[in-house]
Design a protein around this motif. Structure first.
Motif, PDB file in Angstrom:
ATOM      1  N   ALA A  63       0.830  -1.206   0.000  1.00  0.00           N
ATOM      2  CA  ALA A  63       0.000   0.000   0.000  1.00  0.00           C
ATOM      3  C   ALA A  63       0.864   1.255   0.000  1.00  0.00           C
ATOM      4  CB  ALA A  63      -0.927  -0.017   1.216  1.00  0.00           C
ATOM      5  N   ALA A  64       1.943   1.234   0.796  1.00  0.00           N
ATOM      6  CA  ALA A  64       2.837   2.397   0.830  1.00  0.00           C
ATOM      7  C   ALA A  64       3.502   2.608  -0.530  1.00  0.00           C
ATOM      8  CB  ALA A  64       3.899   2.201   1.916  1.00  0.00           C
ATOM      9  N   GLU A  80       3.840   5.653  -5.542  1.00  0.00           N
ATOM     10  CA  GLU A  80       3.759   5.771  -6.996  1.00  0.00           C
ATOM     11  C   GLU A  80       2.716   6.814  -7.405  1.00  0.00           C
ATOM     12  OE1 GLU A  80       5.608   4.480  -9.271  1.00  0.00           O
ATOM     13  OE2 GLU A  80       6.851   3.306  -7.908  1.00  0.00           O
ATOM     14  N   LYS A  81       1.555   6.804  -6.714  1.00  0.00           N
ATOM     15  CA  LYS A  81       0.521   7.795  -7.021  1.00  0.00           C
ATOM     16  C   LYS A  81       1.017   9.203  -6.721  1.00  0.00           C
ATOM     17  CE  LYS A  81      -3.506   4.800  -6.307  1.00  0.00           C
ATOM     18  NZ  LYS A  81      -4.735   4.569  -5.505  1.00  0.00           N
ATOM     19  N   ALA A  82       1.660   9.377  -5.561  1.00  0.00           N
ATOM     20  CA  ALA A  82       2.179  10.701  -5.203  1.00  0.00           C
ATOM     21  C   ALA A  82       3.241  11.156  -6.194  1.00  0.00           C
ATOM     22  CB  ALA A  82       2.754  10.669  -3.787  1.00  0.00           C
ATOM     23  N   LEU A  83       4.101  10.208  -6.633  1.00  0.00           N
ATOM     24  CA  LEU A  83       5.146  10.555  -7.598  1.00  0.00           C
ATOM     25  C   LEU A  83       4.533  10.965  -8.931  1.00  0.00           C
ATOM     26  CD1 LEU A  83       8.169  10.683  -8.149  1.00  0.00           C
ATOM     27  CD2 LEU A  83       8.085   8.284  -8.824  1.00  0.00           C
ATOM     28  N   ALA A  84       3.503  10.219  -9.386  1.00  0.00           N
ATOM     29  CA  ALA A  84       2.843  10.573 -10.638  1.00  0.00           C
ATOM     30  C   ALA A  84       2.150  11.930 -10.525  1.00  0.00           C
ATOM     31  CB  ALA A  84       1.828   9.486 -11.014  1.00  0.00           C
ATOM     32  N   ASN A 138       2.980  15.271 -12.672  1.00  0.00           N
ATOM     33  CA  ASN A 138       1.963  16.026 -13.416  1.00  0.00           C
ATOM     34  C   ASN A 138       1.943  17.498 -12.992  1.00  0.00           C
ATOM     35  OD1 ASN A 138       1.162  13.731 -14.815  1.00  0.00           O
ATOM     36  ND2 ASN A 138      -0.351  13.164 -13.271  1.00  0.00           N
ATOM     37  N   LYS A 139       2.012  17.725 -11.662  1.00  0.00           N
ATOM     38  CA  LYS A 139       2.032  19.105 -11.178  1.00  0.00           C
ATOM     39  C   LYS A 139       3.274  19.835 -11.674  1.00  0.00           C
ATOM     40  CE  LYS A 139      -0.680  18.376  -6.960  1.00  0.00           C
ATOM     41  NZ  LYS A 139      -0.678  18.429  -5.475  1.00  0.00           N
ATOM     42  N   ALA A 140       4.419  19.158 -11.621  1.00  0.00           N
ATOM     43  CA  ALA A 140       5.653  19.791 -12.090  1.00  0.00           C
ATOM     44  C   ALA A 140       5.572  20.115 -13.577  1.00  0.00           C
ATOM     45  CB  ALA A 140       6.849  18.866 -11.820  1.00  0.00           C
TER      46      ALA A 140
END
Length: 201
Positions: A102-103, A108-112, A116-118
């Motif tokens: 889960a972590a 992976e979701k936070a990195l993606a 996207n934000k960057a």
């Protein structure tokens, strides 16, 4: 049995048959025939088999009771505790594996999302900088056009002033030259007309 006389006149009985031992007291001690010859080992003696079997049964029963009441329950308890501990460890390992998965998924979701934000921030920044650069370029071009127009006006004024000065100098020089050549000062109007004609031509 035979009798012998000792030194003090004591009659000593001697065993005449196997199985008796002579003693100096004159008493015969009976000894089993097998022991006299040393041929039978006590555990192998058929006369002691019943007692040996009895003690064997008693020892087996005591060992069985000891094993069934003390040793085996302790071993079963130890095995059960070890089984429970292994089951708990496996369950804990499963929980930790699920948490780690889960972590990792959240990472992976936070990195993606961060990527996207960057990317969005970079695109927005690039567009903003391009708009600012375009605005500055247009402002600089307008400023340069204004300065160029002012410079052209100044150049034209300077050229007009210079031409006026040149005309005056040319009129004076032409009058002086004519005066030097013919000894007579020409009319100012004629000299100015001649200079204007020369400048325009």
């Amino acid at each position: 049995m035979s009798e012998t006389h000792g030194p003090a006149g004591i009659i000593v009985a001697q065993a005449a048959t196997p199985g008796t031992l002579p003693v100096e007291s004159g008493v015969e001690i009976a000894v089993p025939a097998g022991e006299a010859h040393g041929s039978n080992f006590p555990p192998f003696d058929v006369h002691t088999f019943p007692s040996q079997l009895l003690w064997l049964v008693i020892a087996f029963a005591a060992l069985y009771l000891l094993m069934s009441r003390v040793a085996l329950p302790r071993i079963a308890t130890i095995l059960e505790e070890r089984h429970d501990r292994i089951a708990d460890d496996i369950e804990e390992a499963g929980k930790l594996k699920a948490e780690s998965e889960a972590a990792a998924e959240a990472y992976e979701k936070a990195l993606a999302s961060a990527r996207n934000k960057a990317h969005g921030i970079a695109t927005e920044t690039r567009d903003t900088l391009a708009a600012e650069a375009e605005a500055r370029r247009k402002a600089l071009e307008a400023e340069l056009n204004v300065k160029l127009a002012a410079a052209e006006v100044q150049i034209a004024a300077t050229k007009t002033a210079a031409m006026a000065n040149v005309r005056g100098i040319a009129v004076e020089a032409a009058g002086a030259i004519v005066n030097t050549l013919i000894g007579t000062t020409p009319a100012p109007g004629a000299v100015e007309e001649a200079v204007d004609t020369a400048i325009k031509g």
